[in-house]
Motif scaffolding. Structure first.
Motif, PDB file in Angstrom:
ATOM      1  N   SER A 104       0.836  -1.216   0.000  1.00  0.00           N
ATOM      2  CA  SER A 104       0.000   0.000   0.000  1.00  0.00           C
ATOM      3  C   SER A 104       0.858   1.249   0.000  1.00  0.00           C
ATOM      4  O   SER A 104       0.497   2.255  -0.613  1.00  0.00           O
ATOM      5  N   ALA A 105       2.035   1.190   0.659  1.00  0.00           N
ATOM      6  CA  ALA A 105       2.940   2.336   0.585  1.00  0.00           C
ATOM      7  C   ALA A 105       3.379   2.567  -0.854  1.00  0.00           C
ATOM      8  O   ALA A 105       3.380   3.699  -1.363  1.00  0.00           O
ATOM      9  N   ALA A 106       3.742   1.481  -1.516  1.00  0.00           N
ATOM     10  CA  ALA A 106       4.164   1.594  -2.920  1.00  0.00           C
ATOM     11  C   ALA A 106       3.032   2.127  -3.782  1.00  0.00           C
ATOM     12  O   ALA A 106       3.226   2.992  -4.645  1.00  0.00           O
ATOM     13  N   LEU A 107       1.840   1.582  -3.487  1.00  0.00           N
ATOM     14  CA  LEU A 107       0.671   2.014  -4.271  1.00  0.00           C
ATOM     15  C   LEU A 107       0.430   3.511  -4.118  1.00  0.00           C
ATOM     16  O   LEU A 107       0.133   4.205  -5.076  1.00  0.00           O
ATOM     17  N   GLU A 108       0.592   3.952  -2.876  1.00  0.00           N
ATOM     18  CA  GLU A 108       0.335   5.368  -2.644  1.00  0.00           C
ATOM     19  C   GLU A 108       1.297   6.237  -3.451  1.00  0.00           C
ATOM     20  O   GLU A 108       0.897   7.204  -4.081  1.00  0.00           O
ATOM     21  N   THR A 109       2.562   5.860  -3.437  1.00  0.00           N
ATOM     22  CA  THR A 109       3.545   6.585  -4.234  1.00  0.00           C
ATOM     23  C   THR A 109       3.115   6.606  -5.699  1.00  0.00           C
ATOM     24  O   THR A 109       3.091   7.645  -6.364  1.00  0.00           O
ATOM     25  N   LEU A 110       2.793   5.390  -6.171  1.00  0.00           N
ATOM     26  CA  LEU A 110       2.422   5.282  -7.584  1.00  0.00           C
ATOM     27  C   LEU A 110       1.177   6.107  -7.890  1.00  0.00           C
ATOM     28  O   LEU A 110       1.111   6.815  -8.891  1.00  0.00           O
ATOM     29  N   GLU A 111       0.204   6.014  -6.996  1.00  0.00           N
ATOM     30  CA  GLU A 111      -1.056   6.682  -7.300  1.00  0.00           C
ATOM     31  C   GLU A 111      -0.937   8.196  -7.254  1.00  0.00           C
ATOM     32  O   GLU A 111      -1.549   8.893  -8.055  1.00  0.00           O
ATOM     33  N   SER A 112      -0.152   8.686  -6.291  1.00  0.00           N
ATOM     34  CA  SER A 112      -0.040  10.145  -6.269  1.00  0.00           C
ATOM     35  C   SER A 112       0.666  10.602  -7.537  1.00  0.00           C
ATOM     36  O   SER A 112       0.347  11.647  -8.098  1.00  0.00           O
ATOM     37  N   ARG A 113       1.589   9.788  -8.007  1.00  0.00           N
ATOM     38  CA  ARG A 113       2.239  10.153  -9.253  1.00  0.00           C
ATOM     39  C   ARG A 113       1.232  10.077 -10.414  1.00  0.00           C
ATOM     40  O   ARG A 113       1.189  10.935 -11.292  1.00  0.00           O
ATOM     41  N   LEU A 145       2.136  23.374 -17.331  1.00  0.00           N
ATOM     42  CA  LEU A 145       3.514  23.439 -16.833  1.00  0.00           C
ATOM     43  C   LEU A 145       3.544  23.404 -15.314  1.00  0.00           C
ATOM     44  O   LEU A 145       4.517  22.991 -14.721  1.00  0.00           O
ATOM     45  N   LYS A 146       2.475  23.853 -14.710  1.00  0.00           N
ATOM     46  CA  LYS A 146       2.374  23.773 -13.252  1.00  0.00           C
ATOM     47  C   LYS A 146       1.089  23.031 -12.928  1.00  0.00           C
ATOM     48  O   LYS A 146       0.074  23.246 -13.573  1.00  0.00           O
ATOM     49  N   ILE A 147       1.144  22.198 -11.920  1.00  0.00           N
ATOM     50  CA  ILE A 147      -0.069  21.491 -11.531  1.00  0.00           C
ATOM     51  C   ILE A 147      -0.190  21.510 -10.006  1.00  0.00           C
ATOM     52  O   ILE A 147       0.749  21.865  -9.308  1.00  0.00           O
ATOM     53  N   THR A 148      -1.371  21.102  -9.553  1.00  0.00           N
ATOM     54  CA  THR A 148      -1.586  21.002  -8.112  1.00  0.00           C
ATOM     55  C   THR A 148      -1.561  19.523  -7.740  1.00  0.00           C
ATOM     56  O   THR A 148      -2.257  18.731  -8.367  1.00  0.00           O
ATOM     57  N   VAL A 149      -0.747  19.180  -6.739  1.00  0.00           N
ATOM     58  CA  VAL A 149      -0.723  17.780  -6.330  1.00  0.00           C
ATOM     59  C   VAL A 149      -1.143  17.669  -4.865  1.00  0.00           C
ATOM     60  O   VAL A 149      -0.968  18.594  -4.080  1.00  0.00           O
ATOM     61  N   LYS A 150      -1.690  16.472  -4.549  1.00  0.00           N
ATOM     62  CA  LYS A 150      -2.125  16.218  -3.181  1.00  0.00           C
ATOM     63  C   LYS A 150      -1.002  15.472  -2.488  1.00  0.00           C
ATOM     64  O   LYS A 150      -0.474  14.502  -3.023  1.00  0.00           O
ATOM     65  N   GLU A 151      -0.619  15.955  -1.339  1.00  0.00           N
ATOM     66  CA  GLU A 151       0.453  15.251  -0.616  1.00  0.00           C
ATOM     67  C   GLU A 151       0.086  15.090   0.849  1.00  0.00           C
ATOM     68  O   GLU A 151      -0.877  15.689   1.322  1.00  0.00           O
ATOM     69  N   ARG A 152       0.898  14.244   1.543  1.00  0.00           N
ATOM     70  CA  ARG A 152       0.676  14.039   2.980  1.00  0.00           C
ATOM     71  C   ARG A 152       1.860  14.586   3.738  1.00  0.00           C
ATOM     72  O   ARG A 152       3.007  14.404   3.330  1.00  0.00           O
ATOM     73  N   ASP A 153       1.575  15.276   4.861  1.00  0.00           N
ATOM     74  CA  ASP A 153       2.709  15.684   5.690  1.00  0.00           C
ATOM     75  C   ASP A 153       3.031  14.556   6.665  1.00  0.00           C
ATOM     76  O   ASP A 153       2.445  13.473   6.594  1.00  0.00           O
ATOM     77  N   SER A 163       2.427  13.993   9.727  1.00  0.00           N
ATOM     78  CA  SER A 163       1.351  13.488  10.582  1.00  0.00           C
ATOM     79  C   SER A 163       0.286  12.764   9.774  1.00  0.00           C
ATOM     80  O   SER A 163      -0.663  12.248  10.335  1.00  0.00           O
ATOM     81  N   GLY A 164       0.429  12.743   8.479  1.00  0.00           N
ATOM     82  CA  GLY A 164      -0.511  12.008   7.639  1.00  0.00           C
ATOM     83  C   GLY A 164      -1.647  12.847   7.108  1.00  0.00           C
ATOM     84  O   GLY A 164      -2.522  12.340   6.410  1.00  0.00           O
ATOM     85  N   ALA A 165      -1.634  14.175   7.422  1.00  0.00           N
ATOM     86  CA  ALA A 165      -2.708  15.029   6.918  1.00  0.00           C
ATOM     87  C   ALA A 165      -2.439  15.399   5.450  1.00  0.00           C
ATOM     88  O   ALA A 165      -1.300  15.657   5.069  1.00  0.00           O
ATOM     89  N   GLU A 166      -3.498  15.392   4.687  1.00  0.00           N
ATOM     90  CA  GLU A 166      -3.327  15.707   3.265  1.00  0.00           C
ATOM     91  C   GLU A 166      -3.274  17.208   3.041  1.00  0.00           C
ATOM     92  O   GLU A 166      -3.935  17.972   3.744  1.00  0.00           O
ATOM     93  N   PHE A 167      -2.503  17.632   2.071  1.00  0.00           N
ATOM     94  CA  PHE A 167      -2.531  19.044   1.684  1.00  0.00           C
ATOM     95  C   PHE A 167      -2.211  19.185   0.199  1.00  0.00           C
ATOM     96  O   PHE A 167      -1.678  18.268  -0.423  1.00  0.00           O
ATOM     97  N   MET A 168      -2.590  20.331  -0.370  1.00  0.00           N
ATOM     98  CA  MET A 168      -2.391  20.560  -1.807  1.00  0.00           C
ATOM     99  C   MET A 168      -1.135  21.395  -2.008  1.00  0.00           C
ATOM    100  O   MET A 168      -0.843  22.280  -1.212  1.00  0.00           O
ATOM    101  N   ARG A 169      -0.435  21.093  -3.075  1.00  0.00           N
ATOM    102  CA  ARG A 169       0.792  21.842  -3.329  1.00  0.00           C
ATOM    103  C   ARG A 169       0.880  22.124  -4.820  1.00  0.00           C
ATOM    104  O   ARG A 169       0.561  21.274  -5.646  1.00  0.00           O
ATOM    105  N   ARG A 170       1.281  23.354  -5.159  1.00  0.00           N
ATOM    106  CA  ARG A 170       1.517  23.684  -6.569  1.00  0.00           C
ATOM    107  C   ARG A 170       2.936  23.280  -6.895  1.00  0.00           C
ATOM    108  O   ARG A 170       3.868  23.637  -6.185  1.00  0.00           O
TER     109      ARG A 170
END
Ligand SMILES: Nc1ncnc2c1ncn2[C@@H]1O[C@H](COP(=O)(O)OP(=O)(O)O)[C@@H](O)[C@H]1O
Ligand SMILES: [Mg+2]
Lengths: 265, 571
Positions: free
Chosen positions: B215-224, B274-282, B284-291
């Motif tokens: 699931s860790a691998a999946l998460e990496t893959l999926e966020s990509r 050229l720029k996109i918004t991605v969802k990431e986790r900090d 503590s596991g909380a999700e946040f958006m990043r350009r």
């Protein structure tokens, strides 16, 4: 009796009276502007009304075709008759009355329409005229007013483009177009230059005989030149009335004398 | 001496003041109008892309010239390399190989479980601390081959673009793990009866470790994958569908075409490609958006190359050129005004304006004639006059509400909103202004005209009709036309009574029953309620400019008419 009448009303024996005023008074509210005037206008003659300004000349003149009906608070007393018919009779058709008594105002006031339309305005009101009849009326009226030669080529252009003198003659033509019996003129030359003035004066001479003319003027020479009879008003009273020659050469009243010799006014 | 010089200075300073305030007014006007006209003109003349011609050709029967056809095919050619890269990234040729490799090592690991059953049972009998240790060891030993393959694949996938394929395979394997555990339990159950606690321990041995790693691998893959999907959406927004199937599948018109205008294309390129918004986790596991910039995020992957290609070849793919689009005024809008023109709004504005004038002008003139020619200071006149004055000061939104409550809900002038209801409301709104301006016009007619007409035997009505009204006409028309400008620009009265945000141009016979789009309301709507307000800013400006031009034209007409008629009959 005849003498008395002549003395009082200025009418000579056997002469035809067009308009007669008897004890005629005009009030603006409480202000007594014309006081108990007794006066006969002789048919086919020019009658001048002179007097210092504010003495009620215009007021009296405007009562003859009931233009004072338009003034709030203006009322009359006594009688004023045209050919024996009471002008202030309550069943009087005012429009018809005004068609019989034309009027020319102090300042030329042609409508903002073409020269033709100005003259045709009165006849059109009555209606029932063909184009040819109307053309004929316009032409004769303009000829009578000694304007035809000047404007015959530009009948369709605006009346407001004419000179002041021409405009005043147009107003006379407009008044003549409804074939009135009487022509009232309230200082018709006061806004005009000497040349235009003399043309209008000539015109009055030409028109007398056919029309009964009452002209208000503050110009003594003019009154002497154009009129057959002269009435002198002072502070709302008719002071003296009689043949122009007599009034100017041998006035009966001191006030008249003072006025015509230019001592006041 | 001193006095004159003071006066001179005062004179000069007043002149300077007058000129500078005039200049300030002019500058303010220019400052206000310039951007509107500049941007508004951009709705008619702009840098277009090939997508503009495609849209016109496919929807508005515009013919494609040879050069346009050529530009389209050249742009297609310029897009082809990008699409090829994308295709390869989305379904990589080595995906099968990867699948085989993962399947093989998965199978090996699963088979190893069978061989480890003795060890497993032994672990179950151990004391608590040792048991945990040995469970971990067994699990590690069982799954190591498979998990290291997974780790390698994940690392590699970033480079060769197999993320999408890989996540699919991993997801399948993870789903299978439960089945594997069940099978193993069944197997052990044959040799030994297991308690409930022991069963859950076995399940832990078999699934815990691989599950968490996968699931860790999946998460990496999926966020990509998500990041790539948003990049791909950006490309689709910029260039439109990649092929026929995609185009046919598109539901909205905006999905069928790329950007038709270069200005919006630039925005999309900068903000969504050229720029996109991605969802990431900090941590503590909380999700946040990043350009993020695509080339940084996908550094060293094929996607970086794609972004690079798009950045370099945007012009070749879109073929910017200056296009004149007069149809902006005469075409219907398509897909919430993203394409097409503003004709229904312009027409609606005309309907409402002329409709209201049809009612307000005769009424206003009649009332003005009554007030200035007939009414002679009576009590009723005074009351009416006060009413007119009050009406002139009522806020326009109140007229709108009145239109809704009285005309539509009470009188039922129409089923719901309609041009008729709106026109009546607008007529009421401008009526006081018209009455007042016509009154002024009538009062300006010299009294000598009235006297002259009366002296010729004209009656009251006759003199009004033949002399006074014609003389007052120029000024009255001026007032009426200026009120028309007001009616054209009012928003509040039509919100509740006549305006819709969308809709086709209305046929004249429908004005009694149907609502209509109209410029003032649609400007507001497009600026505040449009889901892509950014993308239609040229439409907003185009509408504003058109409205201002209509109002200016009406005022200009008023000035012209006044001058003309004045010349014809001056007084
Ligand atoms: N509409 C009016 N209302 C009240 N008073 C008036 C009006 N017109 C004229 N008067 C007064 O009546 C008097 C006579 O005026 P008017 O007949 O115009 O004099 P004239 O023409 O002899 O100069 C003047 O005192 C004038 O102030
Ligand atoms: Mg006078």
């Amino acid at each position: 009796m005849e003498d008395e009448k002549q003395k009082r009303y200025g009418a000579k024996t056997g002469e035809d009276t067009a308009i007669s005023a008897r004890n005629f008074s005009v009030y603006y509210g409480n202000f007594h502007a014309v006081k108990n005037v007794n006066m006969d206008f002789v048919r086919g003659k020019v009658t001048a009304i002179i007097g210092p300004s504010g003495c009620g000349k215009s007021t009296f003149l405007r009562c003859i075709n009931r233009m004072n009906d338009l003034v709030d608070g203006c009322r009359t007393e006594g009688s004023l008759q045209l050919d024996g018919i009471d002008i202030y009779h309550k069943r009087m058709d005012v429009a018809e009355l005004r068609r019989r008594i034309g009027m020319v105002f102090q300042r030329p006031n042609p409508f903002p329409k073409s020269i033709y339309e100005n003259v045709a305005y009165g006849p059109r009101l009555k209606g029932g005229l063909s184009k040819d009849e109307l053309d004929a009326i316009v032409e004769t009226s303009l000829k009578r007013a000694a304007l035809w030669d000047e404007v015959k080529d530009r009948l369709a252009s605006s009346a407001l483009g004419m000179s002041g003198g021409q405009q005043q003659r147009l107003c006379i033509a407009r008044a003549l177009a409804i074939k009135p019996e009487v022509l009232l003129m309230d200082e018709p030359c006061s806004a005009l230059d000497p040349k235009s003035t003399s043309r209008i004066e000539d015109l009055m001479g030409e028109l007398s005989g056919e029309y009964t003319i009452a002209v208000v003027t503050h110009n003594m020479q003019q009154a002497a030149r154009v009129s057959d009879f002269t009435a002198f008003f002072y502070e709302g009273n008719l002071v003296e009335y009689g043949a122009t020659d007599k009034l100017f050469t041998n006035p009966a009243h001191k006030a008249t004398n003072d006025y015509i010799t230019g001592r006041f006014g | 001496m001193n006095n004159t010089s003071t006066r001179k200075i005062l004179d000069a300073s007043f002149t300077a003041l007058a000129y500078s305030s005039l200049a300030a007014v002019a500058a303010a006007l220019a400052l206000f109008l310039f951007p509107i006209f500049f941007n508004g003109a951009g709705a008619f003349i702009f840098r277009a892309t090939v997508e503009h011609e495609k849209f016109l050709h496919e929807n508005l029967d515009a013919d494609l010239s040879e050069s346009e056809k050529k530009a389209i095919s050249e742009s297609d050619a310029a897009r082809a390399p990008l699409y090829k890269m994308m295709r390869e990234y989305e379904s990589p040729p080595n995906a099968e190989k990867l699948r085989d490799r993962l399947a093989k090592s998965y199978k090996e690991s699963v088979e190893a479980i069978g061989g480890a059953s003795v060890e497993i049972l032994g672990a179950l009998d151990k004391k608590a601390p040792e048991r945990a240790e040995s469970i971990r060891n067994i699990s590690k030993k069982l799954w190591e081959p498979y998990l290291s393959t997974v780790r390698e694949s994940v690392q590699e996938s970033a480079k060769n673009g197999t993320s999408i394929a890989l996540s699919g395979i991993l997801a399948e394997n993870e789903a299978e793990l439960a089945a594997t555990a069940r099978a193993e339990l069944a197997l052990l159950g044959k040799t030994k009866r297991l308690s409930f606690r022991q069963k859950s321990l076995v399940r832990r041995i078999v699934t815990e470790l691989p599950s968490s790693e996968i699931s860790a691998a999946l998460e990496t893959l999926e966020s990509r994958n998500r990041a790539y999907a948003s990049f791909r959406d950006g490309i689709a927004q910029l260039l439109g569908p990649r092929n026929k199937q995609e185009k046919e599948a598109a539901k909205l018109m905006r999905q069928k075409y790329g950007q038709t205008r270069m200005d919006t294309a630039r925005k999309v390129l900068e903000n969504s490609v050229l720029k996109i918004t991605v969802k990431e986790r900090d941590k503590s596991g909380a999700e946040f958006m990043r350009r993020v910039s695509v080339s940084e995020y996908f550094h060293g992957t094929p996607v970086e190359k794609m972004a690079e290609y798009v950045g370099k070849n945007a012009d070749a793919m879109l073929r910017p050129h200056i296009a004149a689009y007069p149809g902006f005024l005469f075409d219907d809008p398509y897909d919430s005004s993203i394409f097409g023109g503003i004709w229904p709004m312009v027409l609606g504005t005309f309907y409402l304006t002329f409709g209201s004038m049809l009612m307000a002008a005769p009424l206003g003139v009649a009332a003005a004639v009554y007030f200035s020619e007939y009414a002679r200071g009576g009590k009723l006149t005074h009351v009416l006059d006060t009413c007119v004055g009050t009406l002139a000061g009522v806020p326009s939104i109140v007229f709108g509400l009145f239109g809704l409550a009285f005309l539509i809900n009470t009188v039922r002038i129409s089923e719901s909103k309609s041009v008729l209801a709106g026109s009546v409301t607008l007529a009421l709104l401008v009526l006081p202004t018209i009455i007042r301006s016509c009154e002024e016009a009538l009062k300006a007619v010299p009294n000598s005209y009235r006297e002259a007409a009366f002296a010729l035997g004209a009656g009251k009505w006759r003199s009004i009709r033949t002399v006074i009204l014609p003389a007052a006409l120029p000024s009255m028309l001026t007032g009426i036309i200026i009120s028309m400008g007001r009616a054209a620009g009012e928003t509040a009265p039509i919100i509740f009574t006549a305006a819709t945000s969308t809709g086709a141009a209305l046929a004249i016979c429908d004005v009694f029953t149907q609502p209509t789009p109209a410029l003032p309301w649609n400007i507001y709507n497009l600026c505040t309620e449009h889901e892509m307000a950014e993308r239609v800013s040229h439409v907003q400006y185009g509408m504003v400019m058109t409205l201002i031009l209509i109002v200016l034209a009406l005022n200009g007409a008023a000035i012209w008419l006044r001058a003309r008629l004045r010349k014809k009959m001056k007084f």
